[in-house]
Write a protein that holds these residues in place. Structure first.
Motif, mmCIF file in Angstrom:
data_model
loop_
_atom_site.group_PDB
_atom_site.id
_atom_site.type_symbol
_atom_site.label_atom_id
_atom_site.label_comp_id
_atom_site.label_asym_id
_atom_site.label_seq_id
_atom_site.Cartn_x
_atom_site.Cartn_y
_atom_site.Cartn_z
ATOM 1 N N THR A 84 0.941 -1.060 -0.098
ATOM 2 C CA THR A 84 -0.017 0.027 0.012
ATOM 3 C C THR A 84 0.920 1.310 -0.204
ATOM 4 O O THR A 84 1.845 1.267 0.530
ATOM 5 C CB THR A 84 -1.054 -0.249 1.263
ATOM 6 O OG1 THR A 84 -1.823 -1.234 1.160
ATOM 7 C CG2 THR A 84 -1.779 1.188 1.359
ATOM 8 N N ASP A 85 0.431 2.239 -0.732
ATOM 9 C CA ASP A 85 1.030 3.671 -0.847
ATOM 10 C C ASP A 85 2.398 3.636 -2.031
ATOM 11 O O ASP A 85 2.931 4.607 -2.306
ATOM 12 C CB ASP A 85 1.811 4.066 0.369
ATOM 13 C CG ASP A 85 0.705 4.305 1.423
ATOM 14 O OD1 ASP A 85 -0.678 4.594 0.919
ATOM 15 O OD2 ASP A 85 0.929 4.240 2.589
ATOM 16 N N GLU A 86 2.543 2.335 -2.608
ATOM 17 C CA GLU A 86 3.707 2.366 -3.546
ATOM 18 C C GLU A 86 2.937 2.747 -4.896
ATOM 19 O O GLU A 86 3.764 3.026 -5.885
ATOM 20 C CB GLU A 86 4.374 0.917 -3.390
ATOM 21 C CG GLU A 86 5.156 0.609 -2.374
ATOM 22 C CD GLU A 86 5.835 -0.569 -2.345
ATOM 23 O OE1 GLU A 86 6.886 -0.674 -1.627
ATOM 24 O OE2 GLU A 86 5.338 -1.664 -2.821
ATOM 25 N N VAL A 87 1.837 2.522 -5.062
ATOM 26 C CA VAL A 87 0.966 2.782 -6.235
ATOM 27 C C VAL A 87 -0.310 3.606 -5.984
ATOM 28 O O VAL A 87 -1.166 3.243 -5.214
ATOM 29 C CB VAL A 87 0.365 1.760 -6.945
ATOM 30 C CG1 VAL A 87 -0.346 1.930 -8.476
ATOM 31 C CG2 VAL A 87 1.497 0.661 -7.418
ATOM 32 N N PRO A 88 -0.173 4.963 -6.189
ATOM 33 C CA PRO A 88 -0.877 5.975 -5.652
ATOM 34 C C PRO A 88 -2.561 5.509 -6.126
ATOM 35 O O PRO A 88 -3.096 5.120 -7.157
ATOM 36 C CB PRO A 88 -0.897 7.370 -6.532
ATOM 37 C CG PRO A 88 0.798 7.117 -6.411
ATOM 38 C CD PRO A 88 0.887 5.755 -6.953
ATOM 39 N N GLY A 89 -3.600 5.590 -5.169
ATOM 40 C CA GLY A 89 -4.721 5.119 -5.364
ATOM 41 C C GLY A 89 -5.065 3.441 -5.025
ATOM 42 O O GLY A 89 -6.355 3.450 -5.122
ATOM 43 N N TYR A 90 -4.216 2.950 -4.669
ATOM 44 C CA TYR A 90 -4.356 1.425 -4.543
ATOM 45 C C TYR A 90 -3.945 0.920 -3.062
ATOM 46 O O TYR A 90 -3.029 1.223 -2.761
ATOM 47 C CB TYR A 90 -3.572 0.747 -5.644
ATOM 48 C CG TYR A 90 -4.444 0.872 -7.093
ATOM 49 C CD1 TYR A 90 -5.438 0.090 -7.516
ATOM 50 C CD2 TYR A 90 -3.900 1.885 -7.821
ATOM 51 C CE1 TYR A 90 -6.156 0.092 -8.655
ATOM 52 C CE2 TYR A 90 -4.839 2.132 -9.084
ATOM 53 C CZ TYR A 90 -5.797 1.066 -9.365
ATOM 54 O OH TYR A 90 -6.565 1.297 -10.775
ATOM 55 N N ALA A 91 -4.959 0.212 -2.540
ATOM 56 C CA ALA A 91 -4.557 -0.420 -1.340
ATOM 57 C C ALA A 91 -4.261 -2.120 -1.863
ATOM 58 O O ALA A 91 -4.993 -2.696 -2.333
ATOM 59 C CB ALA A 91 -5.693 -0.455 -0.378
ATOM 60 N N ILE A 92 -3.075 -2.550 -0.880
ATOM 61 C CA ILE A 92 -2.626 -3.635 -1.306
ATOM 62 C C ILE A 92 -2.809 -4.520 -0.163
ATOM 63 O O ILE A 92 -2.425 -4.030 0.818
ATOM 64 C CB ILE A 92 -1.108 -3.671 -2.045
ATOM 65 C CG1 ILE A 92 -0.778 -2.634 -2.694
ATOM 66 C CG2 ILE A 92 -0.480 -5.088 -2.238
ATOM 67 C CD1 ILE A 92 -1.567 -2.853 -4.410
ATOM 68 N N ALA A 93 -3.150 -5.764 -0.488
ATOM 69 C CA ALA A 93 -3.213 -6.729 0.856
ATOM 70 C C ALA A 93 -3.165 -8.219 0.292
ATOM 71 O O ALA A 93 -3.378 -8.630 -0.675
ATOM 72 C CB ALA A 93 -4.669 -6.533 1.286
ATOM 73 N N PRO A 94 -2.826 -9.163 1.352
ATOM 74 C CA PRO A 94 -2.677 -10.517 0.893
ATOM 75 C C PRO A 94 -4.136 -10.975 0.245
ATOM 76 O O PRO A 94 -5.158 -10.440 0.862
ATOM 77 C CB PRO A 94 -2.350 -11.374 2.132
ATOM 78 C CG PRO A 94 -1.667 -10.060 3.126
ATOM 79 C CD PRO A 94 -2.290 -8.877 2.638
ATOM 80 N N LEU A 95 -4.282 -11.808 -0.432
ATOM 81 C CA LEU A 95 -5.198 -12.568 -0.879
ATOM 82 C C LEU A 95 -5.713 -13.601 0.007
ATOM 83 O O LEU A 95 -4.958 -14.555 0.449
ATOM 84 C CB LEU A 95 -5.162 -13.009 -2.443
ATOM 85 C CG LEU A 95 -6.296 -13.668 -3.059
ATOM 86 C CD1 LEU A 95 -7.380 -12.560 -3.356
ATOM 87 C CD2 LEU A 95 -5.993 -14.451 -4.433
#
Length: 260
Positions: A84-95
């Protein structure tokens, strides 16, 4: 609610397609509820090594082989996966729910590389595997949010390049479609075609597999990006329209930039 082009994580990756029965021919009710909108288009065409993929033209030229690089461990894949925060506008999480994979088996062995990815288990079998989802934070609370799924895999020897070569061949050989069987019954995919790529990593390839849901076309799109011994597979699907979904180019390029 306005129906737009959709990008989905399909429940638990493509396991929703192969195991939970909400994808092509599965007829599950959850598919439409998980559909999400894509606003960011993929960019350009061609691969990181200069080869290009033209929609409908089958397999592109195979890039010149490069160094395999070091095979990453699961812990190392976790570190290079997008956060998260490495691509503006996207939240990253484990699937969630990746312990159980799809069980589809192709009737035509030539289509096995495609089916393996649909199952969430790319072949050759990786030394390590990590799953992530990227969700558009601007669409918080919307039923059609953008959710893109990533599979990061590391392969010893030339396994990473072999994976892409096998998928290219399968896309060419299975262009007319193929059928699979699983513990949930048969599935029909009506067509397979190559797509333009974003040119990320040392090598990249993209393709669409078209299935069906309650008689309607369901386009599934996969982007494969390789750097060294690591392959990242991005997955997108459209359960609401028959249009080809797009994986945001920002996700492809940001993830490729983190690979060693």
């Amino acid at each position: 609610m306005k129906v737009r082009t959709t990008v989905v994580a399909a429940g638990t990756l493509v396991l929703c397609l192969a195991a939970a029965g909400c994808g092509p021919d599965g007829g599950g009710e959850g598919a439409g509820e998980k559909a999400t909108a894509s606003r960011a288009p993929a960019s350009g065409s061609g691969t990181g090594s200069g080869a290009t993929a033209t929609p409908g033209a089958g397999s592109p030229p195979v890039p010149t082989p490069t160094s395999h690089g070091r095979t990453l461990t699961e812990a190392e894949l976790e570190k290079v996966a997008l956060a998260t925060d490495e691509v503006p506008g996207y939240a990253i999480a484990p699937l969630e729910g990746t312990g159980e994979r799809g069980t589809e088996e192709p009737e035509d062995e030539a289509c096995r590389p495609i089916t393996a990815i649909i199952n969430g288990s790319p072949e050759p079998a990786p030394a390590a595997i990590v799953f992530r989802t990227a969700t558009d934070t601007a669409e918080e609370g919307e039923d059609d949010r953008t959710v893109v799924t990533e599979i990061l895999t590391s392969h010893p020897g030339g396994g990473a390049g072999e994976l892409l070569r096998a998928v290219r061949d399968a896309v060419r050989d299975c262009a007319g479609g193929f059928r699979t069987t699983s513990e949930d019954g048969p599935t029909t995919y009506t067509g397979v075609r190559a797509l333009p790529t974003a040119g990320a990593g040392q090598e990249s390839f993209a393709y669409q597999v078209t299935g069906s849901l309650a008689g309607a076309e369901v386009p599934l799109v996969f982007h494969l990006v390789r750097t060294g011994s690591t392959v990242v597979t991005f997955y997108a699907a459209d359960f609401l329209t028959a249009r080809t979904p797009e994986v945001p180019a920002a996700l492809l390029t940001a993830q490729a930039a983190k690979l060693p």
